[in-house]
Scaffold this motif. Structure first.
Motif, mmCIF file in Angstrom:
data_model
loop_
_atom_site.group_PDB
_atom_site.id
_atom_site.type_symbol
_atom_site.label_atom_id
_atom_site.label_comp_id
_atom_site.label_asym_id
_atom_site.label_seq_id
_atom_site.Cartn_x
_atom_site.Cartn_y
_atom_site.Cartn_z
ATOM 1 N N GLY A 1 8.451 15.720 -3.626
ATOM 2 C CA GLY A 1 6.966 15.392 -3.956
ATOM 3 C C GLY A 1 6.261 14.641 -4.963
ATOM 4 N N GLU A 2 7.349 13.902 -5.358
ATOM 5 C CA GLU A 2 6.662 12.341 -5.858
ATOM 6 C C GLU A 2 5.625 11.176 -5.442
ATOM 7 N N PHE A 3 6.574 10.898 -4.538
ATOM 8 C CA PHE A 3 5.108 10.679 -3.130
ATOM 9 C C PHE A 3 5.241 11.210 -1.371
ATOM 10 N N GLY B 1 15.700 3.081 9.807
ATOM 11 C CA GLY B 1 17.554 2.613 9.757
ATOM 12 C C GLY B 1 17.912 3.279 11.136
ATOM 13 N N ALA B 2 19.211 1.862 11.195
ATOM 14 C CA ALA B 2 19.791 2.707 12.507
ATOM 15 C C ALA B 2 21.225 3.172 12.574
ATOM 16 N N SER B 3 21.790 4.461 13.023
ATOM 17 C CA SER B 3 23.003 4.857 13.171
ATOM 18 C C SER B 3 23.008 5.015 11.720
ATOM 19 N N ALA B 4 23.927 5.031 10.968
ATOM 20 C CA ALA B 4 24.059 6.035 9.650
ATOM 21 C C ALA B 4 23.245 5.477 8.981
ATOM 22 N N GLY B 5 22.183 4.129 8.880
ATOM 23 C CA GLY B 5 21.294 4.092 8.664
ATOM 24 C C GLY B 5 19.905 5.240 8.849
ATOM 25 N N GLY B 6 20.029 5.136 10.227
ATOM 26 C CA GLY B 6 18.375 6.966 10.782
ATOM 27 C C GLY B 6 18.966 7.378 10.426
ATOM 28 N N GLY B 7 20.291 8.382 9.912
ATOM 29 C CA GLY B 7 20.844 9.075 9.362
ATOM 30 C C GLY B 7 20.279 9.631 8.003
ATOM 31 N N LEU B 8 20.754 8.305 7.241
ATOM 32 C CA LEU B 8 20.219 8.136 5.989
ATOM 33 C C LEU B 8 18.318 8.328 5.457
ATOM 34 N N ALA B 9 17.797 7.383 6.659
ATOM 35 C CA ALA B 9 16.311 7.880 6.723
ATOM 36 C C ALA B 9 16.013 9.012 6.582
ATOM 37 N N ALA B 10 16.631 9.962 8.072
ATOM 38 C CA ALA B 10 16.102 11.547 8.456
ATOM 39 C C ALA B 10 16.267 12.164 7.422
ATOM 40 N N ALA B 11 17.613 11.675 6.091
ATOM 41 C CA ALA B 11 17.645 12.583 4.991
ATOM 42 C C ALA B 11 16.619 12.609 3.819
ATOM 43 N N LEU B 12 16.584 10.818 3.888
ATOM 44 C CA LEU B 12 15.529 10.800 2.613
ATOM 45 C C LEU B 12 13.990 11.247 2.975
ATOM 46 N N ALA B 13 13.826 11.461 4.070
ATOM 47 C CA ALA B 13 12.539 11.775 4.386
ATOM 48 C C ALA B 13 12.833 13.472 4.072
ATOM 49 N N LEU B 14 13.564 13.753 4.402
ATOM 50 C CA LEU B 14 13.555 15.552 4.035
ATOM 51 C C LEU B 14 13.478 15.841 2.337
ATOM 52 N N LEU B 15 14.532 14.424 1.477
ATOM 53 C CA LEU B 15 14.353 14.414 -0.151
ATOM 54 C C LEU B 15 12.979 13.850 -0.836
ATOM 55 N N ASP C 1 1.350 -0.999 -0.459
ATOM 56 C CA ASP C 1 -0.048 0.192 -0.188
ATOM 57 C C ASP C 1 0.775 1.471 -0.136
ATOM 58 N N SER C 2 1.090 2.187 -1.020
ATOM 59 C CA SER C 2 2.153 2.945 -1.260
ATOM 60 C C SER C 2 1.638 4.097 -0.269
ATOM 61 N N THR C 3 0.372 4.209 0.277
ATOM 62 C CA THR C 3 0.246 4.619 1.324
ATOM 63 C C THR C 3 0.524 5.126 3.074
ATOM 64 N N LEU C 4 0.850 3.511 2.461
ATOM 65 C CA LEU C 4 1.448 3.428 4.400
ATOM 66 C C LEU C 4 2.600 2.485 4.014
ATOM 67 N N ILE C 5 3.512 3.480 3.391
ATOM 68 C CA ILE C 5 5.106 3.180 4.400
ATOM 69 C C ILE C 5 6.288 4.178 5.063
ATOM 70 N N ALA C 6 6.713 3.260 5.769
ATOM 71 C CA ALA C 6 7.357 3.923 6.560
ATOM 72 C C ALA C 6 9.150 3.471 6.096
ATOM 73 N N ILE C 7 9.927 4.744 6.947
ATOM 74 C CA ILE C 7 10.740 3.990 6.174
ATOM 75 C C ILE C 7 11.736 4.027 7.340
#
Length: 283
Positions: free
Chosen positions: A143-145, A124-138, A116-122
């Protein structure tokens, strides 16, 4: 400690782990050339929520295979599809390459028929958590999804921590100040930190709800709590879990300890409320 001299040793260990693929894990290579390890829940519905998981390693080491166990647990306990991305590593592949790899994997996950494309979480841990935070901003900026939630486990968010002189390495385990300097310099390369580093972004509004967990003896403790405060100030719902006395990556070192089990349980509970229960409410 990760240094230019020890990095090859860690990389060899990671490659050995990559060769072990449990029978219930699907290893896929996307059109973008990025590998993804897919963990499907037992008795899954036709479509349902999903989690994109990003492994840690200071932007320098690690692979998606190292988190097979935790991804399997997320899939089993939540009944969601979990995709773990093998992003390319620094210093050979500095910013924005690892982040774009994660974005490519997320774009693929959004289009997966069982998700379900409306119910996707991102997450990660450590650097993965940093990338997840950066990914949320991106994701917000392009604005593609949309992303429904961000799970940030002791995330590596702020390169300015590496320049602090008041931090005592003797209190930090697994990830020290020297490793932090090496990790950030390798990841950033010639990039502008004001663009590449999540904690330097001046605008945190419009982001999905967040969960941030960190120990009091973690090098990232201060930067993580500061980021949580900024998220709240920007109107982003943010739950914080602080584990007294815990060092960086403690739950991976002693996964069966009560404190580690409780730490993971809070993550599952938060994801359940922000993904699974939200799915039921919208049905």
């Amino acid at each position: 400690m990760i240094t230019p001299n020890s990095l090859p040793v860690f990389r060899v260990a990671s490659r050995v782990m990559d060769r072990r693929t449990p029978p219930d894990v699907e290893v896929l290579t996307l059109a973008a050339g990025i590998r993804v390890r897919l963990h499907r829940p037992p008795n899954a519905a036709q479509t349902g929520p999903a989690l994109l998981w990003i492994h840690g390693g200071g932007y320098l080491i690690g692979s998606a295979a190292q988190d097979d166990l935790i991804c399997r647990r997320f899939a089993r306990e939540l009944g969601v599809t979990v995709a773990a991305v093998d992003y390319r590593l620094a210093p050979e592949h500095p910013y924005p390459i690892p982040l774009e790899d994660c974005y490519a994997a997320l774009s693929w996950l959004v289009g997966l028929p069982s998700v379900d494309s409306t119910l996707i979480a991102i997450g990660g841990a450590s650097a993965g958590g940093g990338l997840a935070a950066a990914l949320a901003l991106l994701v917000r900026d392009r604005g593609e999804f949309d992303v429904a939630a961000q799970l940030l486990v002791y995330p590596m968010l702020d390169d300015r921590t590496s320049t602090r002189e008041d931090l005592d390495d003797h209190h930090h385990r697994l990830w020290t100040q020297k490793s932090n300097v090496y990790g950030w310099s390798s990841y950033l390369g010639d990039a502008d930190p004001n663009v590449a580093v999540p904690a330097r972004n001046p605008d945190l509004s419009g982001l999905p709800p967040a969960w941030i967990g960190v120990g009091t003896n973690d090098l990232f403790h201060d930067e993580d709590l500061a980021y949580a405060e900024r998220l709240t100030a920007a109107g982003v719902p943010c739950e914080v879990e602080v584990v007294r006395g815990a060092f960086h990556g403690f739950d991976g070192v002693v996964p069966k300890a009560p404190v580690s089990r409780a730490f993971f349980a809070t993550q599952v509970d938060w994801l359940r409320r922000n993904l699974v229960q939200r799915e039921s409410a919208e049905a």
